[in-house]
Design an enzyme around this catalytic site. Structure first.
Site, PDB file in Angstrom:
ATOM      1  N   LYS A  13      99.233 -21.499  -5.629  1.00 14.84           N
ATOM      2  CA  LYS A  13      98.453 -21.831  -4.595  1.00 14.84           C
ATOM      3  C   LYS A  13      97.224 -20.861  -4.571  1.00 14.84           C
ATOM      4  O   LYS A  13      96.142 -21.067  -3.990  1.00 14.84           O
ATOM      5  CB  LYS A  13      99.425 -20.828  -3.321  1.00 14.84           C
ATOM      6  CG  LYS A  13     100.871 -21.581  -3.135  1.00 14.84           C
ATOM      7  CD  LYS A  13     101.530 -20.782  -2.026  1.00 14.84           C
ATOM      8  CE  LYS A  13     101.971 -19.320  -2.332  1.00 14.84           C
ATOM      9  NZ  LYS A  13     102.828 -19.115  -3.599  1.00 14.84           N
ATOM     10  N   ARG A  87     105.325 -17.705   6.362  1.00 18.66           N
ATOM     11  CA  ARG A  87     106.557 -17.861   5.434  1.00 18.66           C
ATOM     12  C   ARG A  87     107.877 -17.972   6.044  1.00 18.66           C
ATOM     13  O   ARG A  87     108.786 -18.429   5.526  1.00 18.66           O
ATOM     14  CB  ARG A  87     106.710 -16.598   4.389  1.00 18.66           C
ATOM     15  CG  ARG A  87     105.901 -16.668   3.179  1.00 18.66           C
ATOM     16  CD  ARG A  87     105.896 -15.200   2.626  1.00 18.66           C
ATOM     17  NE  ARG A  87     106.066 -15.390   1.156  1.00 18.66           N
ATOM     18  CZ  ARG A  87     104.862 -15.140   0.544  1.00 18.66           C
ATOM     19  NH1 ARG A  87     103.664 -15.358   0.748  1.00 18.66           N
ATOM     20  NH2 ARG A  87     104.926 -15.100  -0.922  1.00 18.66           N
ATOM     21  N   ARG A 126     101.505 -14.499 -15.993  1.00 16.26           N
ATOM     22  CA  ARG A 126     100.076 -14.459 -15.286  1.00 16.26           C
ATOM     23  C   ARG A 126      99.615 -12.887 -15.230  1.00 16.26           C
ATOM     24  O   ARG A 126     100.553 -12.137 -15.507  1.00 16.26           O
ATOM     25  CB  ARG A 126     100.634 -14.590 -13.710  1.00 16.26           C
ATOM     26  CG  ARG A 126      99.189 -14.158 -12.814  1.00 16.26           C
ATOM     27  CD  ARG A 126      99.594 -14.440 -11.245  1.00 16.26           C
ATOM     28  NE  ARG A 126     100.867 -14.134 -10.782  1.00 16.26           N
ATOM     29  CZ  ARG A 126     101.414 -14.627  -9.800  1.00 16.26           C
ATOM     30  NH1 ARG A 126     100.571 -15.399  -8.986  1.00 16.26           N
ATOM     31  NH2 ARG A 126     102.823 -14.507  -9.466  1.00 16.26           N
ATOM     32  N   ARG A 152     101.506  -7.770 -12.429  1.00 17.53           N
ATOM     33  CA  ARG A 152     102.052  -7.611 -11.082  1.00 17.53           C
ATOM     34  C   ARG A 152     103.297  -7.149 -11.227  1.00 17.53           C
ATOM     35  O   ARG A 152     104.108  -7.479 -11.898  1.00 17.53           O
ATOM     36  CB  ARG A 152     102.010  -8.895  -9.880  1.00 17.53           C
ATOM     37  CG  ARG A 152     100.820  -8.890  -9.311  1.00 17.53           C
ATOM     38  CD  ARG A 152     100.783 -10.447  -8.556  1.00 17.53           C
ATOM     39  NE  ARG A 152     101.500 -10.747  -7.840  1.00 17.53           N
ATOM     40  CZ  ARG A 152     101.687 -11.845  -7.030  1.00 17.53           C
ATOM     41  NH1 ARG A 152     100.661 -12.373  -6.948  1.00 17.53           N
ATOM     42  NH2 ARG A 152     102.722 -12.204  -6.287  1.00 17.53           N
ATOM     43  N   ARG A 163     112.491 -13.758  -6.086  1.00 19.24           N
ATOM     44  CA  ARG A 163     111.266 -14.187  -5.168  1.00 19.24           C
ATOM     45  C   ARG A 163     111.606 -15.799  -4.894  1.00 19.24           C
ATOM     46  O   ARG A 163     111.479 -16.431  -3.671  1.00 19.24           O
ATOM     47  CB  ARG A 163     109.852 -14.141  -5.661  1.00 19.24           C
ATOM     48  CG  ARG A 163     109.527 -12.321  -5.519  1.00 19.24           C
ATOM     49  CD  ARG A 163     108.465 -12.162  -6.436  1.00 19.24           C
ATOM     50  NE  ARG A 163     107.202 -12.830  -6.229  1.00 19.24           N
ATOM     51  CZ  ARG A 163     106.320 -12.963  -7.052  1.00 19.24           C
ATOM     52  NH1 ARG A 163     106.298 -12.450  -8.327  1.00 19.24           N
ATOM     53  NH2 ARG A 163     105.148 -13.651  -6.624  1.00 19.24           N
TER      54      ARG A 163
HETATM   55  P1  AP5 Z   1      98.975 -18.559  -8.881  1.00 17.28           P
HETATM   56  O1  AP5 Z   1      97.783 -19.612  -8.583  1.00 17.28           O
HETATM   57  O2  AP5 Z   1      98.591 -17.230  -9.113  1.00 17.28           O
HETATM   58  O3  AP5 Z   1     100.335 -19.051  -8.092  1.00 17.28           O
HETATM   59  P2  AP5 Z   1     100.924 -18.472  -6.594  1.00 17.28           P
HETATM   60  O4  AP5 Z   1     101.412 -19.697  -6.211  1.00 17.28           O
HETATM   61  O5  AP5 Z   1      99.568 -17.965  -5.819  1.00 17.28           O
HETATM   62  O6  AP5 Z   1     101.887 -17.369  -6.925  1.00 17.28           O
HETATM   63  P3  AP5 Z   1     102.301 -16.031  -6.274  1.00 17.28           P
HETATM   64  O7  AP5 Z   1     103.231 -15.494  -7.191  1.00 17.28           O
HETATM   65  O8  AP5 Z   1     100.915 -15.099  -5.955  1.00 17.28           O
HETATM   66  O9  AP5 Z   1     102.904 -16.542  -5.033  1.00 17.28           O
HETATM   67  P4  AP5 Z   1     103.636 -15.550  -3.910  1.00 17.28           P
HETATM   68  O10 AP5 Z   1     103.777 -16.506  -2.709  1.00 17.28           O
HETATM   69  O11 AP5 Z   1     105.060 -15.244  -4.565  1.00 17.28           O
HETATM   70  O12 AP5 Z   1     102.996 -14.174  -3.867  1.00 17.28           O
HETATM   71  P5  AP5 Z   1     102.046 -13.512  -2.695  1.00 17.28           P
HETATM   72  O13 AP5 Z   1     100.878 -12.784  -3.406  1.00 17.28           O
HETATM   73  O14 AP5 Z   1     101.740 -14.478  -1.474  1.00 17.28           O
HETATM   74  O15 AP5 Z   1      99.567 -19.147 -10.368  1.00 17.28           O
HETATM   75  C1  AP5 Z   1     100.552 -18.520 -10.943  1.00 17.28           C
HETATM   76  C2  AP5 Z   1     100.081 -18.613 -12.642  1.00 17.28           C
HETATM   77  O16 AP5 Z   1     100.178 -19.879 -13.142  1.00 17.28           O
HETATM   78  C3  AP5 Z   1      98.646 -18.128 -12.923  1.00 17.28           C
HETATM   79  O17 AP5 Z   1      98.693 -17.461 -14.058  1.00 17.28           O
HETATM   80  C4  AP5 Z   1      97.806 -19.518 -13.365  1.00 17.28           C
HETATM   81  O18 AP5 Z   1      96.916 -19.090 -14.075  1.00 17.28           O
HETATM   82  C5  AP5 Z   1      98.866 -20.393 -13.586  1.00 17.28           C
HETATM   83  N1  AP5 Z   1      98.702 -21.667 -13.131  1.00 17.28           N
HETATM   84  C6  AP5 Z   1      98.353 -22.136 -11.931  1.00 17.28           C
HETATM   85  N2  AP5 Z   1      98.350 -23.322 -11.752  1.00 17.28           N
HETATM   86  C7  AP5 Z   1      98.521 -23.983 -13.054  1.00 17.28           C
HETATM   87  C8  AP5 Z   1      98.602 -25.208 -13.396  1.00 17.28           C
HETATM   88  N3  AP5 Z   1      98.412 -26.096 -12.752  1.00 17.28           N
HETATM   89  N4  AP5 Z   1      98.867 -25.383 -14.718  1.00 17.28           N
HETATM   90  C9  AP5 Z   1      99.128 -24.241 -15.719  1.00 17.28           C
HETATM   91  N5  AP5 Z   1      99.125 -23.020 -15.148  1.00 17.28           N
HETATM   92  C10 AP5 Z   1      98.841 -22.766 -13.659  1.00 17.28           C
HETATM   93  O19 AP5 Z   1     103.016 -12.479  -1.973  1.00 17.28           O
HETATM   94  C11 AP5 Z   1     103.725 -11.329  -2.717  1.00 17.28           C
HETATM   95  C12 AP5 Z   1     104.497 -10.457  -1.938  1.00 17.28           C
HETATM   96  O20 AP5 Z   1     104.059 -10.262  -0.932  1.00 17.28           O
HETATM   97  C13 AP5 Z   1     105.509 -11.179  -1.360  1.00 17.28           C
HETATM   98  O21 AP5 Z   1     106.955 -11.355  -2.485  1.00 17.28           O
HETATM   99  C14 AP5 Z   1     106.140 -10.271  -0.006  1.00 17.28           C
HETATM  100  O22 AP5 Z   1     106.697  -9.038  -0.358  1.00 17.28           O
HETATM  101  C15 AP5 Z   1     104.722  -9.998   0.309  1.00 17.28           C
HETATM  102  N6  AP5 Z   1     104.165 -11.123   1.498  1.00 17.28           N
HETATM  103  C16 AP5 Z   1     102.951 -12.057   1.243  1.00 17.28           C
HETATM  104  N7  AP5 Z   1     103.022 -12.647   2.285  1.00 17.28           N
HETATM  105  C17 AP5 Z   1     104.001 -12.546   3.093  1.00 17.28           C
HETATM  106  C18 AP5 Z   1     104.483 -13.249   4.326  1.00 17.28           C
HETATM  107  N8  AP5 Z   1     103.741 -14.182   4.965  1.00 17.28           N
HETATM  108  N9  AP5 Z   1     105.334 -12.583   4.968  1.00 17.28           N
HETATM  109  C19 AP5 Z   1     106.258 -11.712   4.309  1.00 17.28           C
HETATM  110  N10 AP5 Z   1     105.876 -11.053   3.099  1.00 17.28           N
HETATM  111  C20 AP5 Z   1     104.810 -11.592   2.456  1.00 17.28           C
END
Ligand code: AP5
Length: 208
Positions: A13, A87, A126, A152, A163
């Protein structure tokens, strides 16, 4: 354009959101990034820091408040891409109310789909450059030697597994919510980053 990205941890994402927002000149609004910034500044309450590092969700009212304030800023007036919000169904309902109160609506909800084994590898390997926010991957996108890398707190294997479980439980209701609203587009997130961008852009352009 007002776009939502939904997808499990490591689905890509953040990677896709950055590329698309650069191309379109709209802000990427990531609740995860905002929460991590608050943590780095020391303004995130300790119980939420612990919740995040264990892979749990923070309360709806916290993230809804962040989104309300961020989407009011001038740069979000022409549109925005929400990365990781909503979410839960209550978050999605709050977003609908917020947009309706401004005479706005969502154009499309993109669900990035990636199988579990690949999610684990993507998240665990990552690394993020603390100075630039650039996302790297030790196998697929190696960082430059001068990057100031961060692993992270929630990217340890067991936490990623938790997660993914949390995500699956929550989307059991969230995806049908957007499916029934006619907004949901599923996109295969497996393959080269540029190829995935092409797929995402195709569905987003079709929703314009
Ligand atoms: P990346 O693009 O970083 O993946 P992502 O989908 O953004 O993954 P996240 O782990 O950041 O998502 P998340 O939803 O768990 O975390 P968030 O920060 O929102 O890609 C991942 C890796 O793969 C990278 O190394 C990249 O280079 C590689 N990659 C990408 N595409 C690729 C491809 N096509 N081929 C090969 N490699 C590739 O949330 C974190 C925490 O915050 C949550 O757990 C929760 O505690 C809190 N939080 C956030 N939002 C909310 C909400 N709305 N409600 C409640 N709690 C929340």
């Amino acid at each position: 354009m007002r776009v939502v990205f939904v997808g499990p941890p490591g689905a890509g994402k953040g990677t896709q959101a950055k590329l698309i927002c650069e191309e379109w000149g709209i802000p990427q609004i990531s609740t995860g990034d905002m929460l991590r910034e608050a943590k780095a500044k020391g303004t995130l309450p300790q119980d939420l820091v612990e919740k995040m590092s264990k892979g749990g969700l923070v309360p709806d009212d916290v993230v809804i408040g962040l989104i309300r304030a961020r989407t009011e800023l001038d740069d979000a007036k022409p549109g925005f891409l929400l990365d990781g919000f909503p979410r839960t169904v209550p978050q999605a309902e709050a977003l609908n109310e917020l947009l309706a109160s401004r005479g706005q609506q969502l154009n499309v909800v993109v669900a990035l789909e990636v199988p579990q084994d690949l999610l684990m590898e993507r998240a665990v390997l990552r690394r993020t450059d603390k100075r630039t926010g650039q996302i790297y991957h030790l196998k697929y996108k190696p960082p430059p030697p001068d990057a100031d890398l961060e692993h992270r707190a929630d990217d340890r294997e067991e936490t990623v597994r938790h997660r993914i479980d949390v995500y699956e439980k929550m989307t059991a209701d969230l995806l049908p919510f957007y499916g029934n609203a006619g907004l949901l587009k599923r996109v295969d997130g497996v393959g080269d980053v540029k190829e995935v961008t092409r797929r995402v852009l195709a569905v987003v352009k079709a929703a314009k």
